[in-house]
Design a protein around this motif. Structure first.
Motif, PDB file in Angstrom:
ATOM      1  N   SER A 127       0.808  -1.223   0.000  1.00  0.00           N
ATOM      2  CA  SER A 127       0.000   0.000   0.000  1.00  0.00           C
ATOM      3  C   SER A 127       0.841   1.273   0.000  1.00  0.00           C
ATOM      4  CB  SER A 127      -0.916   0.021   1.227  1.00  0.00           C
ATOM      5  OG  SER A 127      -0.145   0.148   2.426  1.00  0.00           O
ATOM      6  N   GLY A 128       2.110   1.155   0.383  1.00  0.00           N
ATOM      7  CA  GLY A 128       2.971   2.334   0.485  1.00  0.00           C
ATOM      8  C   GLY A 128       3.014   2.932   1.874  1.00  0.00           C
ATOM      9  N   LEU A 129       2.240   2.400   2.810  1.00  0.00           N
ATOM     10  CA  LEU A 129       2.230   2.954   4.161  1.00  0.00           C
ATOM     11  C   LEU A 129       3.551   2.708   4.899  1.00  0.00           C
ATOM     12  CD1 LEU A 129      -1.354   2.007   5.432  1.00  0.00           C
ATOM     13  CD2 LEU A 129      -0.508   4.294   4.867  1.00  0.00           C
ATOM     14  N   LEU A 130       4.150   1.543   4.695  1.00  0.00           N
ATOM     15  CA  LEU A 130       5.369   1.210   5.428  1.00  0.00           C
ATOM     16  C   LEU A 130       6.484   2.199   5.108  1.00  0.00           C
ATOM     17  CD1 LEU A 130       6.385  -0.922   7.452  1.00  0.00           C
ATOM     18  CD2 LEU A 130       7.278  -2.223   5.516  1.00  0.00           C
ATOM     19  N   GLN A 131       6.558   2.626   3.849  1.00  0.00           N
ATOM     20  CA  GLN A 131       7.570   3.590   3.436  1.00  0.00           C
ATOM     21  C   GLN A 131       7.425   4.916   4.181  1.00  0.00           C
ATOM     22  OE1 GLN A 131      10.229   3.345   1.305  1.00  0.00           O
ATOM     23  NE2 GLN A 131      10.727   5.466   1.827  1.00  0.00           N
ATOM     24  N   GLU A 132       6.208   5.228   4.587  1.00  0.00           N
ATOM     25  CA  GLU A 132       5.941   6.506   5.237  1.00  0.00           C
ATOM     26  C   GLU A 132       6.572   6.615   6.618  1.00  0.00           C
ATOM     27  OE1 GLU A 132       4.303   9.244   4.021  1.00  0.00           O
ATOM     28  OE2 GLU A 132       4.415   8.162   2.105  1.00  0.00           O
ATOM     29  N   PHE A 133       6.735   5.481   7.313  1.00  0.00           N
ATOM     30  CA  PHE A 133       7.248   5.578   8.682  1.00  0.00           C
ATOM     31  C   PHE A 133       8.389   4.619   9.000  1.00  0.00           C
ATOM     32  CE2 PHE A 133       3.706   2.594   8.773  1.00  0.00           C
ATOM     33  CZ  PHE A 133       4.193   1.537   9.517  1.00  0.00           C
ATOM     34  N   PHE A 134       8.656   3.623   8.126  1.00  0.00           N
ATOM     35  CA  PHE A 134       9.709   2.649   8.416  1.00  0.00           C
ATOM     36  C   PHE A 134      10.479   2.329   7.132  1.00  0.00           C
ATOM     37  CE2 PHE A 134      10.382  -1.448  11.195  1.00  0.00           C
ATOM     38  CZ  PHE A 134      11.732  -1.164  11.242  1.00  0.00           C
ATOM     39  N   PRO A 135      11.147   3.348   6.535  1.00  0.00           N
ATOM     40  CA  PRO A 135      11.839   3.125   5.263  1.00  0.00           C
ATOM     41  C   PRO A 135      12.976   2.121   5.359  1.00  0.00           C
ATOM     42  CG  PRO A 135      12.402   5.271   6.186  1.00  0.00           C
ATOM     43  CD  PRO A 135      11.259   4.736   7.003  1.00  0.00           C
ATOM     44  N   GLU A 136      13.589   1.988   6.548  1.00  0.00           N
ATOM     45  CA  GLU A 136      14.686   1.032   6.692  1.00  0.00           C
ATOM     46  C   GLU A 136      14.220  -0.389   6.410  1.00  0.00           C
ATOM     47  OE1 GLU A 136      15.429   4.369   9.689  1.00  0.00           O
ATOM     48  OE2 GLU A 136      13.727   3.165   9.013  1.00  0.00           O
ATOM     49  N   MET A 137      12.992  -0.692   6.780  1.00  0.00           N
ATOM     50  CA  MET A 137      12.477  -2.037   6.517  1.00  0.00           C
ATOM     51  C   MET A 137      12.150  -2.209   5.041  1.00  0.00           C
ATOM     52  SD  MET A 137       9.555  -4.143   8.579  1.00  0.00           S
ATOM     53  CE  MET A 137       9.413  -5.926   8.333  1.00  0.00           C
ATOM     54  N   VAL A 138      11.648  -1.169   4.412  1.00  0.00           N
ATOM     55  CA  VAL A 138      11.349  -1.227   2.978  1.00  0.00           C
ATOM     56  C   VAL A 138      12.621  -1.476   2.174  1.00  0.00           C
ATOM     57  CG1 VAL A 138      10.496   0.106   1.004  1.00  0.00           C
ATOM     58  CG2 VAL A 138       9.306   0.224   3.197  1.00  0.00           C
ATOM     59  N   GLU A 139      13.742  -0.901   2.631  1.00  0.00           N
ATOM     60  CA  GLU A 139      15.006  -1.062   1.917  1.00  0.00           C
ATOM     61  C   GLU A 139      15.505  -2.501   1.909  1.00  0.00           C
ATOM     62  OE1 GLU A 139      17.755   1.695   3.608  1.00  0.00           O
ATOM     63  OE2 GLU A 139      16.550   3.449   3.057  1.00  0.00           O
ATOM     64  N   LEU A 140      14.981  -3.341   2.793  1.00  0.00           N
ATOM     65  CA  LEU A 140      15.359  -4.755   2.800  1.00  0.00           C
ATOM     66  C   LEU A 140      14.850  -5.484   1.563  1.00  0.00           C
ATOM     67  CD1 LEU A 140      14.566  -5.655   6.528  1.00  0.00           C
ATOM     68  CD2 LEU A 140      16.841  -5.604   5.499  1.00  0.00           C
ATOM     69  N   GLN A 141      13.802  -4.941   0.937  1.00  0.00           N
ATOM     70  CA  GLN A 141      13.151  -5.645  -0.174  1.00  0.00           C
ATOM     71  C   GLN A 141      13.990  -5.548  -1.448  1.00  0.00           C
ATOM     72  OE1 GLN A 141      11.354  -4.547  -3.163  1.00  0.00           O
ATOM     73  NE2 GLN A 141      10.844  -6.681  -3.576  1.00  0.00           N
ATOM     74  N   GLY A 142      13.994  -6.642  -2.186  1.00  0.00           N
ATOM     75  CA  GLY A 142      14.678  -6.657  -3.481  1.00  0.00           C
ATOM     76  C   GLY A 142      15.830  -7.638  -3.500  1.00  0.00           C
ATOM     77  N   VAL A 143      16.207  -8.051  -4.698  1.00  0.00           N
ATOM     78  CA  VAL A 143      17.290  -9.014  -4.891  1.00  0.00           C
ATOM     79  C   VAL A 143      18.254  -8.465  -5.937  1.00  0.00           C
ATOM     80  CG1 VAL A 143      17.869 -11.341  -5.671  1.00  0.00           C
ATOM     81  CG2 VAL A 143      15.797 -10.961  -4.312  1.00  0.00           C
ATOM     82  N   ASP A 144      19.539  -8.418  -5.596  1.00  0.00           N
ATOM     83  CA  ASP A 144      20.571  -8.023  -6.554  1.00  0.00           C
ATOM     84  C   ASP A 144      21.245  -9.269  -7.096  1.00  0.00           C
ATOM     85  OD1 ASP A 144      20.223  -5.265  -6.376  1.00  0.00           O
ATOM     86  OD2 ASP A 144      21.442  -5.157  -4.556  1.00  0.00           O
ATOM     87  N   SER A 145      21.663  -9.212  -8.344  1.00  0.00           N
ATOM     88  CA  SER A 145      22.312 -10.358  -8.980  1.00  0.00           C
ATOM     89  C   SER A 145      23.548  -9.904  -9.746  1.00  0.00           C
ATOM     90  CB  SER A 145      21.353 -11.061  -9.960  1.00  0.00           C
ATOM     91  OG  SER A 145      20.202 -11.528  -9.296  1.00  0.00           O
ATOM     92  N   VAL A 146      24.564 -10.732  -9.698  1.00  0.00           N
ATOM     93  CA  VAL A 146      25.739 -10.586 -10.555  1.00  0.00           C
ATOM     94  C   VAL A 146      25.942 -11.936 -11.217  1.00  0.00           C
ATOM     95  CG1 VAL A 146      28.214 -10.156 -10.670  1.00  0.00           C
ATOM     96  CG2 VAL A 146      26.806  -8.823  -9.096  1.00  0.00           C
ATOM     97  N   GLY A 147      25.708 -11.978 -12.507  1.00  0.00           N
ATOM     98  CA  GLY A 147      25.729 -13.268 -13.189  1.00  0.00           C
ATOM     99  C   GLY A 147      24.633 -14.156 -12.647  1.00  0.00           C
TER     100      GLY A 147
END
Length: 477
Positions: free
Chosen positions: A232-252
């Motif tokens: 919903s976007g609510l988490l970004q409003e008050f806890f951006p550090e937790m939102v930054e955990l999301q996502g996967v980076d890849s090298v090869g």
């Protein structure tokens, strides 16, 4: 439709109805009490009555109707009154309608009809009213089909979602909290309204936001609420550090796991074993520094070296901003974040007693909670690997029991105090006193001496001699 038959014998409902009749008022029980009663969740200890008239006058009459003194609290500014009756908190308010300025959470309140009062409520399942007047006792008033939403397990707003959420943005957090607590779905148009109005959460105090968040965290499956907050976007409003955990980076072909969803799985895992809010917060925070410590190495792939220490350093700042308690509860979470990798290093058969002693000493009374967190942190999709890790933790815990029984190092204080060292050697408070005391502690943790006064004093004598410190009270050594 008649309801409350099972409650007809509960005297508060018949009493309020009888007194309202005598005053020429309509009176209804509303809100969460009705919702939970219809869901079969038992009787809430908070009961809300709405009357078409003055809630304060009705509450005053109800309180006076008892022979014994009944506490009555009146809040004239809000037009409400509270009666305290045994285990029940009973609130009375007159039916009202509300309007808001866009930049304020303070409503303009006017007298209204029952339906206007129901429409101003947050969700249809909380807008149900049951009449307690004598001739209509048990009649359900449901203009917004809340009963149908209860059966469909749906969270929906009585008014247009944009109006409901713009008027009081905290209702967006409440929608997700109710969905998580009841395991309901949020109706699509209502959820889209949350997404559109997420930015409005900025006018809500952090204390009110965190109160709702903690209720989500205490749900049986808190990940459901967090996923709704994230999408919903609510988490970004008050806890951006937790939102930054999301996502996967890849090298090869090398990728790391999504630490946001890993954290949610750890939170769900730990919630199966504890209702301790702060242990659940430790699960949320345990990997919070992974984005800041993420590195890629050609040799080993993705690493997060030192994320436990950096996470512990981040904890006070996050707690302060979120208006979480800056006391022993924060220190407890910080401690578990800092130590959460330590038991994993003890799964080797070659682990020394010294390493176990140090963990017991550092963890102290939190050792059991630390092990609960470590077990919850095992989230591999490989079931065999999970079983292997958990079996290893069984071995570590057994080793801890053996070492603690033998050495008693958990929360221990060195058997010789700094004051005694100063007295024995006629020393003033100084660096050397701390060094001597610390060397005794290290000797015990390394297993060089036993954790008792006799061996500690003998060891201290040798240390002092090596440093050229003369004993002044030999008889006490």
């Amino acid at each position: 439709m008649k309801h409350l038959e099972a409650l007809a014998g509960h005297e508060i409902f018949t009493r309020v109805g009888r007194i309202a009749d005598s005053m020429g008022m309509e009176a209804y029980v509303v809100g969460g009490f009705v919702r939970d009663y219809l869901l079969g969740r038992g009787l809430k200890k908070d009961i809300d009555f709405v009357c078409v008239g003055s809630g304060i006058e009705l509450a005053t009459a109800v309180a006076k109707s008892y022979d014994a003194h009944v506490p009555l609290s009146v809040f004239k500014n809000f037009g409400t009154a509270m009666v305290k009756l045994a285990d029940y908190d009973i609130e009375f308010v007159g039916a009202r309608k509300e309007s808001y300025h866009r930049d304020s959470r303070k409503p303009i309140v006017e007298d209204g009809t029952l339906e206007e009062d129901q429409e101003r409520r947050d969700f249809t399942i909380n807008a149900l009213a049951i009449c307690v007047n004598g001739d209509r006792f048990g009649e359900l008033i449901d203009p917004f089909e809340g009963l149908k939403d209860l059966k469909r397990k749906i969270i929906r707003t009585p008014a247009a979602p944009d109006t409901t959420f713009s008027d009081d943005p905290l209702r967006m957090m409440r929608a997700i909290r109710f969905a998580a607590q009841l395991q309901f779905d949020i109706e699509p148009e209502t959820f889209e309204g949350i997404c559109r109005n997420a930015g409005r959460l900025s006018i809500i105090s952090q204390e009110r936001i965190i109160d709702e968040l903690n209720k989500i965290i205490l749900c049986p499956q808190p990940s459901y609420g967090f996923k709704l907050l994230f999408v919903s976007g609510l988490l970004q409003e008050f806890f951006p550090e937790m939102v930054e955990l999301q996502g996967v980076d890849s090298v090869g072909d090398r990728s790391h796991k999504d630490n946001f969803y890993h954290t949610l799985q750890v939170l769900d895992n730990i919630s199966k074993h504890t209702d301790n809010l702060w242990l659940r917060w430790a699960a949320i925070m345990h990997d919070i520094a992974k984005p800041a410590t993420k590195r890629y190495s050609q040799k080993v792939g993705w690493t997060f070296h030192g994320h436990e220490d950096k996470g512990a350093r981040m904890t006070p700042g996050i707690f302060k901003r979120l208006k979480l308690p800056m006391d022993e509860r924060m220190k407890y979470v910080q401690k578990l974040v800092r130590l959460h990798l330590r038991p994993i290093a003890l799964v080797s058969d070659k682990v020394t007693d010294s390493a176990v002693r140090r963990l017991l000493f550092d963890a102290g009374d939190e050792i059991e909670d630390l092990m609960t967190l470590c077990r919850a942190d095992v989230t591999s999709k490989n079931n065999a690997r999970v079983k292997r890790y958990l079996a290893n933790f069984d071995k570590v815990e057994q080793k801890m029991l053996e070492v603690e029984e033998k050495d008693q190092v958990r929360n221990f204080q060195p058997p010789v105090s700094g004051e005694e060292i100063m007295e024995l050697f006629q020393l003033k408070p100084s660096k050397i006193v701390g060094e001597l005391k610390n060397e005794i502690k290290e000797a015990i943790l390394e297993g060089e001496i036993q954790n008792n006064r006799e061996e500690a004093l003998a060891f201290l004598t040798k240390l002092a001699a090596l440093r050229g410190i003369t004993q002044t009270k030999k008889n006490e050594l």
